[in-house]
Each structure stands twice: as C-alpha cells, then as structure tokens.
Design an enzyme around this catalytic site. Structure first.
Site, mmCIF file in Angstrom:
data_model
loop_
_atom_site.group_PDB
_atom_site.id
_atom_site.type_symbol
_atom_site.label_atom_id
_atom_site.label_comp_id
_atom_site.label_asym_id
_atom_site.label_seq_id
_atom_site.Cartn_x
_atom_site.Cartn_y
_atom_site.Cartn_z
ATOM 1 N N LEU A 245 6.641 3.427 -3.765
ATOM 2 C CA LEU A 245 8.103 3.312 -3.664
ATOM 3 C C LEU A 245 8.752 4.617 -4.102
ATOM 4 C CD1 LEU A 245 8.780 -0.203 -5.225
ATOM 5 C CD2 LEU A 245 8.650 0.412 -2.801
ATOM 6 N N VAL B 150 2.252 6.467 -10.489
ATOM 7 C CA VAL B 150 1.401 5.470 -9.835
ATOM 8 C C VAL B 150 0.612 4.739 -10.931
ATOM 9 C CG1 VAL B 150 -0.450 5.096 -8.158
ATOM 10 C CG2 VAL B 150 1.198 6.943 -7.790
ATOM 11 N N ASP C 86 7.246 2.279 -12.526
ATOM 12 C CA ASP C 86 8.101 3.442 -12.807
ATOM 13 C C ASP C 86 7.839 4.506 -11.740
ATOM 14 O OD1 ASP C 86 5.735 4.647 -13.478
ATOM 15 O OD2 ASP C 86 6.183 4.914 -15.615
ATOM 16 N N MET D 220 0.776 -1.237 0.000
ATOM 17 C CA MET D 220 0.000 0.000 0.000
ATOM 18 C C MET D 220 0.808 1.287 0.000
ATOM 19 S SD MET D 220 -3.572 -0.569 1.757
ATOM 20 C CE MET D 220 -3.457 -1.449 3.262
ATOM 21 N N HIS E 180 -2.349 -4.982 -10.369
ATOM 22 C CA HIS E 180 -3.457 -4.056 -10.083
ATOM 23 C C HIS E 180 -4.757 -4.698 -10.549
ATOM 24 C CE1 HIS E 180 -5.321 -0.176 -9.305
ATOM 25 N NE2 HIS E 180 -5.981 -0.359 -10.438
HETATM 26 C C1 GAR Z 1 -5.038 -7.372 -5.042
HETATM 27 O O1 GAR Z 1 -6.310 -7.400 -5.636
HETATM 28 C C2 GAR Z 1 -4.117 -6.440 -5.809
HETATM 29 O O2 GAR Z 1 -4.329 -6.450 -7.179
HETATM 30 C C3 GAR Z 1 -4.509 -5.113 -5.210
HETATM 31 O O3 GAR Z 1 -4.641 -5.365 -3.832
HETATM 32 C C4 GAR Z 1 -5.095 -6.713 -3.662
HETATM 33 C C5 GAR Z 1 -4.177 -7.406 -2.675
HETATM 34 O O4 GAR Z 1 -4.706 -8.659 -2.356
HETATM 35 N N1 GAR Z 1 -3.524 -4.096 -5.479
HETATM 36 C C6 GAR Z 1 -3.847 -2.839 -5.761
HETATM 37 O O5 GAR Z 1 -4.980 -2.412 -5.723
HETATM 38 C C7 GAR Z 1 -2.671 -1.950 -6.136
HETATM 39 N N2 GAR Z 1 -3.094 -0.654 -6.521
HETATM 40 P P1 GAR Z 1 -3.811 -9.774 -1.661
HETATM 41 O O6 GAR Z 1 -3.154 -9.125 -0.430
HETATM 42 O O7 GAR Z 1 -4.809 -10.829 -1.266
HETATM 43 O O8 GAR Z 1 -2.789 -10.262 -2.647
#
Ligand code: GAR
Length: 219
Positions: free
Chosen positions: A95, A151, A148, A92, A111
């Site tokens: 970087l 975001v 990169d 979350m 994503h």
């Molecule tokens: C996943 O759906 C991932 O794609 C999303 O968070 C979730 C994490 O689930 N990432 C984002 O939204 C990045 N912007 P997990 O902890 O069960 O892997």
C-alpha cells in the site's frame, strides 16, 4: 453499538477472508465486511465474496502507470464505501503512503511467521514456510500487525506460535499455521471493534474488558 465497516483486500485463495466471514456471521463481533477488493481478477477470494453477497471489486496494479495511482484508486474506493478498518488478507501489493497515512492504525495485515522472522519484501505465502523449514526453526506461527510505511514493520497486535515437526513439508506447515491465522485475525478484529487496542509507538496495548481489569486476556 454500530458495526464497524470492514474492507478486506485480497489477491489469492482467501481462506482468511472466509474465516473472517464465518466468524462475523456469528454476530458477536460488532463488525461487518462491506467490501472485498482484489488485486487479481482470478482470485478465488472473489468467489467467496460473491457467495456471501459481499460487494466486491477488482483493482489491479497493472492497470495503472504509477504505483501512486493504484494506491489512490484503492484509497478512493475505501473512502467511498466509508470503510473504518482495512484488512489485508493475502494481499500481494504494497500500500502506498497515502493509504497508510489516511488509515493510520486502521489497516491490519496477517503474516504467516513470528515477525521479525521470515518477513519483509518478497516474503510471502509459501516462501515464508520454505525459508522457516530451511532454517530449521522449531517454532513458527503467525502475526497480526498494523500496517505502517514499511513492509511487515508495523506495531504487532497478536501473535500465535505453531510447532514445526521433523517431517513437515511447506504444505503441512502452511496448513497448521493457517489454522491459527483463521483464529487470530477475527480476534484482532474483535479487539479493534471493542476499542481495546491502544497503539503507542511500536507497542499495542490490549485493554481489559472492563476498567477494573477483571478479565484475564488469554491467547
Ligand atoms: C496467508 O498465509 C497470509 O498470512 C499470507 O498469505 C496467505 C494468504 O492465504 N500473507 C503473507 O504472506 C503476507 N506477507 P489466504 O488467501 O488463503 O488467506
């Protein structure tokens, strides 16, 4: 062939981490998860790392005065453990540029939408699905990209489409998209480990298995 050394950065439940662990345990991808770093102490992903005897560490942004110091601590940890490839899996925090520069085209993120839809600052997890449902899209999906300085702006490696159904809730759509995420992320790692990803500007070319291009690539 030596395994590439993979570090996975997490903040939450870690189902993507679990999918990566399970897929890499099959042994047909030349990659090994050598470290899990969490930005939250209570992330369930840490339990998954423990269960599989993977070295794990908590590095929290709130323990640092400046964002740059947090990023430097991450970078130090990644370099110390001789990480070749960094995977963000529900991580979350953003970087900092020092990490991105050091690991240019060696950091991937997943994503839960078809980028460039429903992405960018603040678009995370459930919120992405809520916005997709609100908008009324008929197809959603997931994207694996290189990270990169922006975001969700890096070159796209793989995408998978998922149908949106009339009676979908955030929960049902999220589950359907996660199923595809769990398949797609290990595939991206496999391609990286096989040296088949070539980045040119915004484009990621996937090289065929042999130089004669005999294998048809299907996603
Ligand atoms: C996943 O759906 C991932 O794609 C999303 O968070 C979730 C994490 O689930 N990432 C984002 O939204 C990045 N912007 P997990 O902890 O069960 O892997």
């Amino acid at each position: 062939m030596d395994n590439i050394r993979v570090s996975v950065l997490v903040s939450g439940g870690g189902t993507n981490l679990q999918a990566l662990i399970d897929r890499l345990e099959k042994g047909d991808i030349h990659a090994e998860i050598i470290k899990v770093i969490s930005s939250r102490k209570k992330a369930f992903a840490l339990e998954r790392a423990k269960k599989h005897h993977i070295s794990h560490e908590v590095i929290r942004p709130k323990d640092f005065d400046k964002e740059a110091d947090f990023s430097q601590a991450l970078l130090d940890s990644l370099v110390r453990s001789r990480t070749d490839l960094v995977l963000l899996a529900g991580f979350m925090s953003v970087l900092g540029p020092a990490v991105v520069r050091h690991y240019r085209n060696r950091i991937m993120n997943i994503h839960p939408s078809l980028i460039p839809s429903f992405c960018g600052a603040g678009m995370f997890g459930e919120r992405v699905h809520r916005e997709a449902l609100k908008y009324g899209v008929k197809i959603s999906g997931c994207t694996v990209m290189f990270v990169d300085e922006g975001v969700d702006t890096g070159p796209i490696i793989l995408q998978a489409a998922v149908p949106v159904k009339d009676n979908d809730t955030v929960d049902t759509l999220q589950k359907r998209v996660l199923q595809e995420e769990h398949r797609l992320y290990p595939e991206a790692v496999k391609l990286f480990a096989e040296g088949r990803l070539v980045v040119s500007g915004r484009h990621v070319k996937i090289l065929p298995v042999d130089k004669d291009g005999r294998e048809e690539i299907k996603w």
